[in-house]
Enzyme design. Sequence first.
Site, PDB file in Angstrom:
ATOM      1  N   MET A   1      -4.639  -4.686  10.543  1.00 30.96           N
ATOM      2  CA  MET A   1      -5.716  -3.725  10.312  1.00 30.96           C
ATOM      3  C   MET A   1      -6.234  -3.240  11.659  1.00 30.96           C
ATOM      4  SD  MET A   1      -7.851  -5.366   7.116  1.00 30.96           S
ATOM      5  CE  MET A   1      -7.837  -7.070   7.729  1.00 30.96           C
ATOM      6  N   ALA A   2      -6.146  -1.931  11.880  1.00 32.54           N
ATOM      7  CA  ALA A   2      -6.545  -1.351  13.157  1.00 32.54           C
ATOM      8  C   ALA A   2      -8.015  -1.641  13.430  1.00 32.54           C
ATOM      9  CB  ALA A   2      -6.301   0.152  13.146  1.00 32.54           C
TER      10      ALA A   2
ATOM     11  N   CYS B   1       0.098   3.409   7.249  1.00 30.53           N
ATOM     12  CA  CYS B   1      -1.275   3.808   7.584  1.00 30.53           C
ATOM     13  C   CYS B   1      -1.578   5.190   7.007  1.00 30.53           C
ATOM     14  CB  CYS B   1      -1.491   3.811   9.087  1.00 30.53           C
ATOM     15  SG  CYS B   1      -3.183   4.274   9.555  1.00 30.53           S
TER      16      CYS B   1
ATOM     17  N   LYS C   1       6.299  -2.087   6.953  1.00 27.53           N
ATOM     18  CA  LYS C   1       5.194  -2.028   5.999  1.00 27.53           C
ATOM     19  C   LYS C   1       5.012  -0.582   5.569  1.00 27.53           C
ATOM     20  CE  LYS C   1       0.507  -3.786   5.205  1.00 27.53           C
ATOM     21  NZ  LYS C   1      -0.154  -2.603   4.623  1.00 27.53           N
TER      22      LYS C   1
ATOM     23  N   ASP D   1      -5.663  -4.821  -2.804  1.00 31.80           N
ATOM     24  CA  ASP D   1      -6.597  -5.359  -3.810  1.00 31.80           C
ATOM     25  C   ASP D   1      -6.409  -6.847  -4.092  1.00 31.80           C
ATOM     26  OD1 ASP D   1      -7.617  -2.836  -3.976  1.00 31.80           O
ATOM     27  OD2 ASP D   1      -6.802  -2.382  -5.962  1.00 31.80           O
TER      28      ASP D   1
END
Length: 333
Positions: free
Chosen positions: A24-25, A106, A145, A208
Site C-alpha cells: 500500500m503506497a 493500482c 498483482k 475486503d
Amino acid sequence: MANSACALSIGGHAFRNRALLAPMAGITDRPFREIAERYGAGMVVSEMVASAALSTGHGDMVRKLSRSGQLPHIVQLAGCEPGWMAEGARIAEASGANIIDINFGCPAKRVTSGYAGSALMRVPDQALAIVEAVVKATSRPVTVKMRLGWDDDSLNAPQIARLAVDAGAQMITVHGRTRQQFYKGVARWQLVRAVVDAVAVPVVVNGDIVDADSAKEALEQSGAAAVMLGRGAQGQPWRVGQIGAALEGRPIEPAPQGKALVALIQQHYSDMLSDYGVDVGLRAARKHLGWYAEAAGLAFDKPTRSSLLDNDDPKQVLSLIDTLFSGQWRAAA
C-alpha cells in the site's frame, strides 16, 4: 507469532502462513511491515516503488527499498516502460530484494494516467512485455498483482494472468474489483476463481478481507491459495498474523492492549520519524495514529484529536499516545 512455514512457497521462499500484507503506497513502509511480521504475517510486501524514479536515484524510492525484519524481502515495482521496469528490478535485486512483484493493480489516477498500474490491464501486449523484461533482468522470482480488469466489460484478469505466467511470473494476486470500482462496492471473490483455473501457479485473493471469517469465505469462493490484506490491516497490523493463525487452526494471538499497544504505537511513530526525517515523518505518521484510534474504538473529541494528529512536537505526541491508548483517557463530559 509462530515461525512455522506453510505449504505455500515462491522460488524456494516458504510462506509462514496463508495471510499476506498487501503493498500500500504510503502505508506499508519498513516500520509497518516490521510490526506485521512481528505479529505473524505470512509475507509482507513493500510500498509501490516507481521504477523510473528509482532508476534515476530518487531518494524516496530508494528509501522504499529498505528491508524489514527476517521474512523474504518482496519489492513491488510500478511503471509502464519495460526498460525502466527491468532496471528497477536490477536495482531492487542489488539492494537485497528476494522477490520482485509487478503492479498491474493500482487504480490511482496519477498512476493509471501514465499507463501504469491497472491501466496495463487495458494493454495486454504491454503488460506482457513488462513481465518478460523484468523476468529477464533479475534472477529473483517475479510475481504480479492485478485487478479483475479495467471495468465490467473487460474482466480480462485470466488472460493477463496466463500471459504473465507464460512469461515467467510465479504467483498472481488478484484484487476482486475492477479499476473503475476503485474501492467502492464489494470485492467479487468468486470472479477470482477464473484466474485460479487459468494458471498453474499460486493465486492470492485480495479485497475486503478483514477477519478470519471473510478470509475463509474469500478462499472458498475463489479457490485461491492465500489471502492478502490491505485496508483491513490499517490501524491493526497484527490482524494479518491473526488471520494466518486462524486459517491454520492455530491459537490466535490477542490484539495488543494497554501498555503493549502504547509501546507498539510509540515504536511505530518513532521509527517513522527516524526513517522519513522528523518533518516528513510527523505528517506521514498522522494517518496511522488516526487508524490506531479507530481500531481501538477511541472516539476523540475534536480538541483531543487535534492535539494528537496536528502536533509538531514528537515528545508531546509520544506522551499523548501513552495517555490516550493506555486506557487512561476519557472523553470530557
